[in-house]
Design a protein around this motif. Structure first.
Motif, PDB file in Angstrom:
ATOM      1  N   PRO A   1       0.958  -1.007   0.161  1.00  0.00           N
ATOM      2  CA  PRO A   1       0.000   0.135  -0.003  1.00  0.00           C
ATOM      3  C   PRO A   1       0.893   1.461   0.096  1.00  0.00           C
ATOM      4  N   ASP A   2       0.335   2.230  -0.583  1.00  0.00           N
ATOM      5  CA  ASP A   2       1.143   3.599  -0.443  1.00  0.00           C
ATOM      6  C   ASP A   2       0.674   4.589   0.934  1.00  0.00           C
ATOM      7  N   PHE A   3      -0.686   4.227   1.220  1.00  0.00           N
ATOM      8  CA  PHE A   3      -1.013   4.811   2.424  1.00  0.00           C
ATOM      9  C   PHE A   3      -1.970   3.804   3.167  1.00  0.00           C
ATOM     10  N   ILE A   4      -2.235   4.369   4.116  1.00  0.00           N
ATOM     11  CA  ILE A   4      -3.325   3.375   5.040  1.00  0.00           C
ATOM     12  C   ILE A   4      -4.612   4.382   5.184  1.00  0.00           C
ATOM     13  N   GLY A   5      -5.631   4.048   4.830  1.00  0.00           N
ATOM     14  CA  GLY A   5      -7.182   4.301   5.224  1.00  0.00           C
ATOM     15  C   GLY A   5      -7.519   3.639   6.004  1.00  0.00           C
ATOM     16  N   PHE A   6      -8.170   4.295   7.174  1.00  0.00           N
ATOM     17  CA  PHE A   6      -8.734   3.471   8.389  1.00  0.00           C
ATOM     18  C   PHE A   6     -10.128   4.201   8.669  1.00  0.00           C
ATOM     19  N   ASN A   7     -11.054   3.609   9.218  1.00  0.00           N
ATOM     20  CA  ASN A   7     -12.499   4.151   9.600  1.00  0.00           C
ATOM     21  C   ASN A   7     -12.096   4.155  11.049  1.00  0.00           C
ATOM     22  N   TYR A   8     -12.600   5.136  11.871  1.00  0.00           N
ATOM     23  CA  TYR A   8     -12.352   5.221  13.307  1.00  0.00           C
ATOM     24  C   TYR A   8     -13.695   5.694  14.073  1.00  0.00           C
ATOM     25  N   TYR A   9     -14.228   5.245  14.619  1.00  0.00           N
ATOM     26  CA  TYR A   9     -15.468   5.444  15.526  1.00  0.00           C
ATOM     27  C   TYR A   9     -15.382   5.766  17.009  1.00  0.00           C
ATOM     28  N   SER A  10     -14.356   4.724  17.600  1.00  0.00           N
ATOM     29  CA  SER A  10     -14.214   4.630  19.012  1.00  0.00           C
ATOM     30  C   SER A  10     -13.131   3.399  19.210  1.00  0.00           C
ATOM     31  N   THR A  11     -12.700   3.869  20.509  1.00  0.00           N
ATOM     32  CA  THR A  11     -11.838   2.580  20.938  1.00  0.00           C
ATOM     33  C   THR A  11     -12.756   1.388  21.483  1.00  0.00           C
ATOM     34  N   ALA A  12     -11.754   0.478  21.882  1.00  0.00           N
ATOM     35  CA  ALA A  12     -12.522  -0.717  22.197  1.00  0.00           C
ATOM     36  C   ALA A  12     -11.905  -1.084  23.783  1.00  0.00           C
ATOM     37  N   THR A  13     -12.473  -1.608  24.795  1.00  0.00           N
ATOM     38  CA  THR A  13     -11.845  -1.973  26.074  1.00  0.00           C
ATOM     39  C   THR A  13     -12.165  -3.222  26.401  1.00  0.00           C
ATOM     40  N   VAL A  14     -11.343  -4.293  26.732  1.00  0.00           N
ATOM     41  CA  VAL A  14     -11.440  -5.539  27.257  1.00  0.00           C
ATOM     42  C   VAL A  14     -10.836  -5.978  28.275  1.00  0.00           C
ATOM     43  N   GLU A  15     -11.444  -6.882  28.827  1.00  0.00           N
ATOM     44  CA  GLU A  15     -11.012  -7.533  30.075  1.00  0.00           C
ATOM     45  C   GLU A  15     -10.437  -9.196  29.721  1.00  0.00           C
ATOM     46  N   TRP A  16      -9.360  -9.540  30.845  1.00  0.00           N
ATOM     47  CA  TRP A  16      -9.230 -10.957  30.565  1.00  0.00           C
ATOM     48  C   TRP A  16     -10.403 -11.844  30.871  1.00  0.00           C
ATOM     49  N   ASP A  17     -10.440 -12.872  30.118  1.00  0.00           N
ATOM     50  CA  ASP A  17     -11.587 -13.863  30.214  1.00  0.00           C
ATOM     51  C   ASP A  17     -10.995 -15.480  30.187  1.00  0.00           C
ATOM     52  N   ALA A  18     -11.119 -16.088  30.936  1.00  0.00           N
ATOM     53  CA  ALA A  18     -10.520 -17.565  30.891  1.00  0.00           C
ATOM     54  C   ALA A  18     -11.707 -18.523  30.752  1.00  0.00           C
ATOM     55  N   SER A  19     -12.805 -18.238  30.330  1.00  0.00           N
ATOM     56  CA  SER A  19     -14.066 -18.989  30.291  1.00  0.00           C
ATOM     57  C   SER A  19     -14.131 -19.801  29.127  1.00  0.00           C
ATOM     58  N   GLU A  20     -14.994 -20.854  28.924  1.00  0.00           N
ATOM     59  CA  GLU A  20     -15.099 -21.468  27.493  1.00  0.00           C
ATOM     60  C   GLU A  20     -16.312 -21.295  27.254  1.00  0.00           C
ATOM     61  N   GLY A  21     -16.457 -21.318  25.761  1.00  0.00           N
ATOM     62  CA  GLY A  21     -18.088 -21.048  25.325  1.00  0.00           C
ATOM     63  C   GLY A  21     -17.985 -20.702  23.975  1.00  0.00           C
ATOM     64  N   GLU A  22     -19.345 -19.912  23.591  1.00  0.00           N
ATOM     65  CA  GLU A  22     -19.316 -19.259  22.467  1.00  0.00           C
ATOM     66  C   GLU A  22     -18.960 -17.693  22.440  1.00  0.00           C
ATOM     67  N   ALA A  23     -18.471 -17.474  21.244  1.00  0.00           N
ATOM     68  CA  ALA A  23     -18.303 -15.762  21.037  1.00  0.00           C
ATOM     69  C   ALA A  23     -19.284 -15.185  21.299  1.00  0.00           C
ATOM     70  N   THR A  24     -19.365 -13.995  21.430  1.00  0.00           N
ATOM     71  CA  THR A  24     -20.660 -13.090  21.510  1.00  0.00           C
ATOM     72  C   THR A  24     -20.358 -12.190  20.172  1.00  0.00           C
ATOM     73  N   LEU A  25     -21.438 -12.088  19.470  1.00  0.00           N
ATOM     74  CA  LEU A  25     -21.356 -11.274  18.179  1.00  0.00           C
ATOM     75  C   LEU A  25     -21.615  -9.929  18.591  1.00  0.00           C
TER      76      LEU A  25
END
Ligand code: BG6
Length: 468
Positions: A290-314
């Motif tokens: 690429p010659d440049f990077i285009g990017f869409n930005y609306y907000s940041t995301a915040t996450v915490e550690w998760d050691a559980s098992e199971g299905e991803a949330t959409l």
């Protein structure tokens, strides 16, 4: 750092705004256009079909004149693949080519640089029926589509974007109506195989652009949100690195360096989902710069550690995601939210620009940023969207600060130039500088009105953001 010496934004900075074909054009099945996945999807209950949208197809002259009045130096729009190749491959639709030629010429008439997104969520339905992005042959179909565009528009278009938000096609495709995972046994295997094909298609299209149009510039357009750890607990930091890799760096590491991000690769190994890679694939990835990077930005995301098992949330593009064992989304208590629940984080915008620049060292253009809101047309024809002005002002301030810190920014194209239909929340979620007089289901007269933000943005462009 606290910045006392602000650098000026360059006079060649590309001020403008964005739209996408399936959300703004309407005329979805006329003049030879074939259906796309967006035309056949079941729209979310209570939201409009995508057959009329803002009727840009018939009103582009009036709309581009309004953009020119704001002083746009660029206009980012996408080409509907099935408007120029109704079946995705094979016969070219001359009326589709003529439409985009007219749009390009209309832009150039006012000195507005067209910035074309090749593919924005609207795969031709004919290709979807052959397996969509899962079929390896789609790589050649995309490259052919790129070639048709370079041949027909390349004499006038200098700036190109490959795929809009490829990361959201992978992570939130079910919400934005681009994929159906019903009955799929290993969704990761399917999604990341499709992703591999898109990455190859992108790399080839970038190389072809450089071969065919030596004066043009091309780049990707992912949705990048820097991911914060919910606390300074080391495990939360690891979770943030995980989601940063999955959401952001996979796409840019590949576009820029032609390499799979190692954390994501490990994640795929854990899920028996590493893509099938054919001999030569990784050479192709390395050849597409690429010659440049285009990017869409609306907000940041915040996450915490998760050691559980199971299905991803959409989640949708900006909220709600969780991947057991990898990270769990966390509502950041330090941020305000839009009426539609998306967090607002101008400082995070600067943090995102800094991080991207230190990782990739390429000039960047913001291809989307904006606030979706319920705007109100007053009896006197005014729309007082001070909340949008405030959002945009605070984000542009951060561009100025990032530029002062040495980040190379080429331009800013907020979402959206004009009201259009949201990916999954209808017409009532408005983003434009130009108000379109229609409701969710009542098309009214579709007249255009200048919002307060229209006049404000005009001034911003006029003063190169010296007056905000
Ligand atoms: C981006 C997309 O994800 O966000 C656009 O590239 C979209 O197509 C924009 O419209 C705003 O999202 P939404 O869901 O509010 O339309």
């Amino acid at each position: 750092m606290v910045i006392k010496k602000t650098k000026k934004i360059g006079d060649d900075f590309l001020w403008g705004a964005s739209t996408s074909a399936y959300q703004v054009e309407g005329a979805n099945l006329i003049d030879g256009k074939g259906p796309s996945v967006q035309d056949v999807k079941k729209v979310p209950e209570g939201t409009s079909e995508l057959d009329v949208c803002a009727d840009f197809y018939h009103r582009y002259k009036e709309d581009i004149a309004l953009m020119a009045e704001m002083g746009f130096r660029t206009f980012r729009f996408s080409v509907a693949w099935s408007r120029i190749l109704p079946k995705g491959a094979g016969e070219v639709n001359p009326k589709g080519i003529a439409f985009y030629n007219n749009v390009i010429d209309e832009c150039l008439k006012y000195g507005i640089e067209p910035l074309i997104t090749m593919f924005h969520f609207d795969l031709p339905q004919a290709l979807e029926e052959q397996g969509g992005w899962s079929r390896r042959g789609i790589i050649d179909d995309f490259v052919n589509f790129a070639k048709v565009m370079y041949e027909n528009f390349g004499d006038r278009v200098k700036y190109w974007l490959t795929i809009n938000e490829q990361n959201m096609l992978t992570l939130a495709g079910e919400v934005i109506g681009t994929c159906n995972l019903q009955g799929v046994e290993n969704k990761y295997k399917k999604l990341y195989q499709e992703n591999h094909h898109m990455l190859l298609a992108q790399a080839k299209a970038m190389k072809l652009c450089h071969d065919m149009l030596p004066g043009a510039k091309i780049g990707p357009a992912p949705n990048i949100s820097l991911v914060y750890p919910a606390t300074c607990k080391p495990k939360d930091v690891l979770a943030a690195q995980n989601f940063n890799a999955i959401r952001n760096w996979l796409y840019l590491d590949m576009a820029v360096y032609g390499e799979y991000n190692h954390l994501v690769w490990h994640f795929l190994e854990e899920h028996d989902a590493v893509p099938d890679i054919e001999p030569g694939d990784m050479d192709i990835m390395k050849e597409g710069h690429p010659d440049f990077i285009g990017f869409n930005y609306y907000s940041t995301a915040t996450v915490e550690w998760d050691a559980s098992e199971g299905e991803a949330t959409l989640g949708d593009q900006q909220s709600g995601a969780a991947e057991p064992g990898v990270f769990r989304g966390y509502a950041n208590p330090n941020l305000l939210r839009t009426e539609f629940g998306w967090e607002i984080d101008p400082d995070g915008f600067r943090a995102t620009m800094r991080e991207m620049y230190s990782r990739y060292r390429l000039p960047m253009i913001v291809t989307e940023n904006g606030l979706g809101a319920y705007d109100k047309l007053e009896a006197d024809g005014k729309i007082h969207d001070d909340y949008r002005i405030e959002y945009l002002r605070r984000h542009i301030e951060q561009i100025k600060l990032a530029v002062s810190e040495g980040v190379e920014m080429m331009g800013y194209c907020p979402w959206s130039a004009i009201d259009l239909i949201s990916t999954h929340e209808g017409m009532v979620k408005r983003y434009g500088f130009i108000y379109v007089n229609r409701d969710e289901f009542d098309l009214k007269d579709m007249a255009r009105y200048r919002k307060d933000s229209f006049y404000w943005y005009k001034k911003v462009i006029e003063t190169n953001a010296e007056e905000l």
